[in-house]
Write a protein that holds these residues in place. Structure first.
Motif, PDB file in Angstrom:
ATOM      1  N   ARG A   1       0.897  -1.033   0.024  1.00 14.35           N
ATOM      2  CA  ARG A   1      -0.147  -0.001   0.106  1.00 14.35           C
ATOM      3  C   ARG A   1       0.829   1.227   0.027  1.00 14.35           C
ATOM      4  NH1 ARG A   1      -3.275   0.130   5.567  1.00 14.35           N
ATOM      5  NH2 ARG A   1      -3.336   2.442   4.802  1.00 14.35           N
ATOM      6  N   GLY A   2       0.387   2.081  -0.430  1.00 15.70           N
ATOM      7  CA  GLY A   2       1.243   3.411  -0.834  1.00 15.70           C
ATOM      8  C   GLY A   2       0.734   4.389  -1.647  1.00 15.70           C
ATOM      9  N   SER A   3       1.228   5.761  -1.609  1.00 15.06           N
ATOM     10  CA  SER A   3       0.931   6.589  -2.716  1.00 15.06           C
ATOM     11  C   SER A   3       2.241   7.221  -3.554  1.00 15.06           C
ATOM     12  CB  SER A   3       0.249   8.074  -1.915  1.00 15.06           C
ATOM     13  OG  SER A   3       1.260   8.389  -0.912  1.00 15.06           O
ATOM     14  N   THR A   4       3.274   7.454  -2.928  1.00 13.16           N
ATOM     15  CA  THR A   4       4.204   8.072  -3.371  1.00 13.16           C
ATOM     16  C   THR A   4       5.414   6.990  -3.806  1.00 13.16           C
ATOM     17  OG1 THR A   4       4.262   9.977  -2.090  1.00 13.16           O
ATOM     18  CG2 THR A   4       6.605   9.324  -3.113  1.00 13.16           C
ATOM     19  N   VAL A   5       5.734   6.999  -4.929  1.00 14.34           N
ATOM     20  CA  VAL A   5       6.789   6.240  -5.773  1.00 14.34           C
ATOM     21  C   VAL A   5       7.898   6.962  -5.979  1.00 14.34           C
ATOM     22  CG1 VAL A   5       7.026   4.145  -7.249  1.00 14.34           C
ATOM     23  CG2 VAL A   5       5.081   4.504  -6.581  1.00 14.34           C
ATOM     24  N   LEU A   6       9.176   6.554  -5.805  1.00 14.62           N
ATOM     25  CA  LEU A   6      10.282   7.233  -5.901  1.00 14.62           C
ATOM     26  C   LEU A   6      10.987   6.801  -7.380  1.00 14.62           C
ATOM     27  CD1 LEU A   6      12.079   7.633  -2.602  1.00 14.62           C
ATOM     28  CD2 LEU A   6      10.732   9.236  -3.556  1.00 14.62           C
ATOM     29  N   PHE A   7      11.425   7.447  -8.197  1.00 12.16           N
ATOM     30  CA  PHE A   7      12.065   7.492  -9.457  1.00 12.16           C
ATOM     31  C   PHE A   7      13.718   7.695  -9.202  1.00 12.16           C
ATOM     32  CE2 PHE A   7       7.893   8.895 -10.315  1.00 12.16           C
ATOM     33  CZ  PHE A   7       7.546   8.184 -11.406  1.00 12.16           C
TER      34      PHE A   7
ATOM     35  N   THR B   1       7.613   0.356 -13.833  1.00 17.88           N
ATOM     36  CA  THR B   1       6.330  -0.380 -13.615  1.00 17.88           C
ATOM     37  C   THR B   1       5.480   0.524 -12.801  1.00 17.88           C
ATOM     38  OG1 THR B   1       7.363  -2.367 -13.874  1.00 17.88           O
ATOM     39  CG2 THR B   1       5.079  -2.363 -12.974  1.00 17.88           C
ATOM     40  N   TYR B   2       5.627   1.087 -11.699  1.00 12.75           N
ATOM     41  CA  TYR B   2       4.702   1.793 -10.763  1.00 12.75           C
ATOM     42  C   TYR B   2       5.237   3.250 -10.596  1.00 12.75           C
ATOM     43  CZ  TYR B   2       3.239  -2.887  -9.677  1.00 12.75           C
ATOM     44  OH  TYR B   2       2.784  -4.282  -9.933  1.00 12.75           O
ATOM     45  N   THR B   3       4.253   4.062 -10.760  1.00 10.67           N
ATOM     46  CA  THR B   3       4.594   5.537 -10.864  1.00 10.67           C
ATOM     47  C   THR B   3       4.142   6.371  -9.674  1.00 10.67           C
ATOM     48  OG1 THR B   3       2.987   6.119 -12.302  1.00 10.67           O
ATOM     49  CG2 THR B   3       5.175   5.634 -13.340  1.00 10.67           C
ATOM     50  N   TYR B   4       2.737   5.919  -9.353  1.00  6.83           N
ATOM     51  CA  TYR B   4       2.010   6.492  -8.206  1.00  6.83           C
ATOM     52  C   TYR B   4       1.008   5.664  -7.843  1.00  6.83           C
ATOM     53  CZ  TYR B   4      -0.769  10.258  -5.817  1.00  6.83           C
ATOM     54  OH  TYR B   4      -1.331  11.009  -4.883  1.00  6.83           O
TER      55      TYR B   4
ATOM     56  N   LEU C   1      -1.957   5.752  -7.195  1.00  3.49           N
ATOM     57  CA  LEU C   1      -3.303   5.643  -7.899  1.00  3.49           C
ATOM     58  C   LEU C   1      -3.359   4.796  -9.119  1.00  3.49           C
ATOM     59  CD1 LEU C   1      -6.023   6.630  -8.276  1.00  3.49           C
ATOM     60  CD2 LEU C   1      -5.114   8.592  -9.744  1.00  3.49           C
ATOM     61  N   ARG C   2      -2.131   4.464  -9.589  1.00 10.14           N
ATOM     62  CA  ARG C   2      -2.096   3.850 -10.849  1.00 10.14           C
ATOM     63  C   ARG C   2      -1.884   2.348 -10.483  1.00 10.14           C
ATOM     64  NH1 ARG C   2      -1.332   6.324 -15.645  1.00 10.14           N
ATOM     65  NH2 ARG C   2      -1.522   8.492 -15.635  1.00 10.14           N
ATOM     66  N   GLY C   3      -1.748   2.044  -9.360  1.00  8.97           N
ATOM     67  CA  GLY C   3      -1.664   0.565  -8.986  1.00  8.97           C
ATOM     68  C   GLY C   3      -0.373   0.245  -8.054  1.00  8.97           C
ATOM     69  N   THR C   4      -0.585  -0.861  -7.340  1.00 11.99           N
ATOM     70  CA  THR C   4       0.530  -1.430  -6.739  1.00 11.99           C
ATOM     71  C   THR C   4       0.751  -3.005  -7.012  1.00 11.99           C
ATOM     72  OG1 THR C   4      -0.523  -2.349  -4.765  1.00 11.99           O
ATOM     73  CG2 THR C   4      -0.353   0.128  -4.736  1.00 11.99           C
ATOM     74  N   PRO C   5       1.631  -3.465  -6.586  1.00  7.84           N
ATOM     75  CA  PRO C   5       1.895  -5.100  -6.988  1.00  7.84           C
ATOM     76  C   PRO C   5       0.725  -5.947  -6.512  1.00  7.84           C
ATOM     77  CG  PRO C   5       4.011  -4.205  -6.085  1.00  7.84           C
ATOM     78  CD  PRO C   5       3.090  -3.126  -5.763  1.00  7.84           C
ATOM     79  N   THR C   6       0.000  -5.333  -5.484  1.00  6.67           N
ATOM     80  CA  THR C   6      -1.015  -6.213  -5.005  1.00  6.67           C
ATOM     81  C   THR C   6      -2.171  -6.004  -5.783  1.00  6.67           C
ATOM     82  OG1 THR C   6      -0.381  -5.849  -2.669  1.00  6.67           O
ATOM     83  CG2 THR C   6      -2.606  -6.730  -3.035  1.00  6.67           C
ATOM     84  N   ILE C   7      -2.466  -4.939  -6.568  1.00  4.36           N
ATOM     85  CA  ILE C   7      -3.577  -4.551  -7.234  1.00  4.36           C
ATOM     86  C   ILE C   7      -3.096  -5.283  -8.595  1.00  4.36           C
ATOM     87  CG2 ILE C   7      -4.717  -2.720  -8.548  1.00  4.36           C
ATOM     88  CD1 ILE C   7      -4.547  -1.091  -5.980  1.00  4.36           C
ATOM     89  N   ALA C   8      -1.949  -5.134  -9.088  1.00  4.36           N
ATOM     90  CA  ALA C   8      -1.690  -5.896 -10.402  1.00  4.36           C
ATOM     91  C   ALA C   8      -1.752  -7.274 -10.187  1.00  4.36           C
ATOM     92  CB  ALA C   8      -0.172  -5.467 -10.669  1.00  4.36           C
ATOM     93  N   ALA C   9      -1.712  -7.875  -9.170  1.00  2.00           N
ATOM     94  CA  ALA C   9      -1.776  -9.427  -9.095  1.00  2.00           C
ATOM     95  C   ALA C   9      -3.263  -9.678  -9.359  1.00  2.00           C
ATOM     96  CB  ALA C   9      -1.265  -9.704  -7.520  1.00  2.00           C
ATOM     97  N   LEU C  10      -4.272  -9.066  -8.761  1.00  2.71           N
ATOM     98  CA  LEU C  10      -5.532  -9.221  -8.929  1.00  2.71           C
ATOM     99  C   LEU C  10      -5.877  -9.115 -10.318  1.00  2.71           C
ATOM    100  CD1 LEU C  10      -8.231 -10.031  -7.833  1.00  2.71           C
ATOM    101  CD2 LEU C  10      -8.773  -7.837  -6.988  1.00  2.71           C
ATOM    102  N   GLU C  11      -5.609  -7.984 -10.890  1.00  3.48           N
ATOM    103  CA  GLU C  11      -5.751  -7.671 -12.346  1.00  3.48           C
ATOM    104  C   GLU C  11      -5.406  -8.605 -13.267  1.00  3.48           C
ATOM    105  OE1 GLU C  11      -5.645  -2.697 -12.234  1.00  3.48           O
ATOM    106  OE2 GLU C  11      -3.978  -3.839 -12.800  1.00  3.48           O
ATOM    107  N   GLU C  12      -4.272  -9.257 -13.060  1.00  8.09           N
ATOM    108  CA  GLU C  12      -3.659 -10.152 -13.777  1.00  8.09           C
ATOM    109  C   GLU C  12      -4.508 -11.449 -13.727  1.00  8.09           C
ATOM    110  OE1 GLU C  12       0.377 -10.699 -13.075  1.00  8.09           O
ATOM    111  OE2 GLU C  12       0.649  -8.365 -13.347  1.00  8.09           O
TER     112      GLU C  12
END
Length: 380
Positions: free
Chosen positions: A24-30, A42-45, A47-58
């Motif tokens: 869970r999180g909001s800020t992603v560092l570059f 892969t992850y920028t913010y 709102l655009r998803g996290t690894p947990t959300i991506a796992a469910l989408e896939e």
């Protein structure tokens, strides 16, 4: 089943743990300005998803056979997001008249204020849908079986008519789930699901998904980002976990519901059982040709009476709770209000009672329903 159990997560990416971690999180560092400018990671913010959300989408993509899936906070949001993504002022939208009530409300209020005209059609219209298509028809919205009364339709035929007319087709697939019906394989562009129901399975979360073809996914994802909606990693994890046992739970729901439906069909105090898997149901042949199974939700029409009889029946139940939603472990019942129908025929013999058959012992559920019928007889 095996592929679905493994979909969405590789244990090698999380030190061997068989389930994805909750990220869970909001800020992603570059790492540098160049990467940030190109958004080349892969992850920028959050709102655009996290690894947990991506796992469910896939995992859902694996089930639906879709190019991409977006997650939203509820089943109704999964209805409204694609409608907003593909409709604008001056557009025409065709919606099956047996649609989920809140979908109708959204079309008659929000879309109307946006300048979108919604026209409802009978689920039995078949090839007649072609005559309703206009040059400005942009969306054909389907639901099969129909909400509460379970009318069936030829999905491939309707999706083909939509595509021939330059419209996008969408289908609310919550009842069947992708285990029993994969809309995109029948030509539908977007498959909508209330993950609150069977995928969650435990009545403890709200979530929806929209799974899209390659041609429609980018516009759908853009709309999701423009509205700024996504889901929590915790809820995504719970749905991901629930999907691992969904086959087993749905098989149990289906078996109990069919046993009760056949028993109810033989009762003199039941005018009709509205369950598409019953050979007596008018749309059974269409159901059998398109679907691989059924689930735990169906309706009955009481033989005579009205709201008083419906209340007596429902208030006598103790195992069937009185509540909205369905797809969880518990059995539920409610009276169906069909007064919003425009063109589709509603049952007239008596009140319509919708039953969600849970995971309780089926003999106990049958005894509970028997108490409901006894309460109606006591009114006489």
């Amino acid at each position: 089943m095996t592929r679905r159990l493994r979909a969405g997560h590789d244990p090698e990416t999380s030190q061997g743990f068989v389930n994805p971690p909750i990220v869970r999180g909001s800020t992603v560092l570059f790492p540098d300005t160049s990467t940030m400018r190109r958004r080349a990671q892969t992850y920028t913010y959050g709102l655009r998803g996290t690894p947990t959300i991506a796992a469910l989408e896939e995992a859902i993509d694996e089930m639906e056979g879709s190019y991409g899936t977006v997650l939203v906070p509820s089943g109704l949001a999964a209805v409204s997001l694609p409608l907003l993504a593909f409709l604008g002022s001056g557009d025409h939208c065709l919606v099956v008249d047996s649609v989920y009530g809140p979908t109708r409300l959204f079309c008659d209020t929000m879309l109307k204020r946006m300048g979108v005209e919604t026209e409802y059609f009978d689920p039995s219209i078949g090839a007649g849908l072609t005559a309703l298509m206009r040059p400005n028809t942009r969306v054909v919205f389907l639901e099969a079986p129909g909400s509460n009364t379970f009318e069936m339709m030829d999905v491939a035929e309707a999706a083909g008519i939509a595509r021939a007319g330059g419209a996008v087709s969408m289908l609310d697939n919550t009842w069947a789930t992708p285990l029993h019906f994969r809309p995109l394989e029948h030509g539908v562009d977007l498959s909508i699901h209330a993950l609150t129901k069977y995928p969650g399975g435990h009545s403890d979360l709200l979530m929806g998904s929209v799974s899209a073809t390659k041609e429609t996914f980018d516009r759908l994802r853009d709309a999701q980002m423009q509205f700024g909606i996504n889901v929590s990693a915790e809820d995504a994890y719970l749905v991901f976990r629930g999907m691992k046992t969904m086959d087993l739970r749905i098989n149990a729901h289906e078996a109990s519901a069919l046993k009760l439906a056949r028993w109810l069909e033989a009762r003199e105090d039941v005018a009709r059982v509205l369950h598409p898997a019953l050979p007596s149901f008018p749309g059974h042949d269409l159901w059998k040709r398109q679907f691989s199974g059924s689930t735990g939700l169906f309706s009955i029409v009481l033989q005579g009476g009205g709201r008083v009889e419906a209340a007596a029946f429902l208030d006598a139940l103790t195992l069937f709770g009185l509540g909205y939603s369905w797809g969880g472990f518990e059995s539920l019942a409610l009276e169906v209000d069909l007064r919003d129908r425009r063109v589709a025929t509603a049952p007239v013999e008596g009140p319509v009672i919708r039953l969600q058959v849970g995971l309780e012992d089926v003999d106990d559920l049958q005894a509970d329903l028997e108490a409901g019928f006894a309460a109606v007889r006591d009114l006489a």
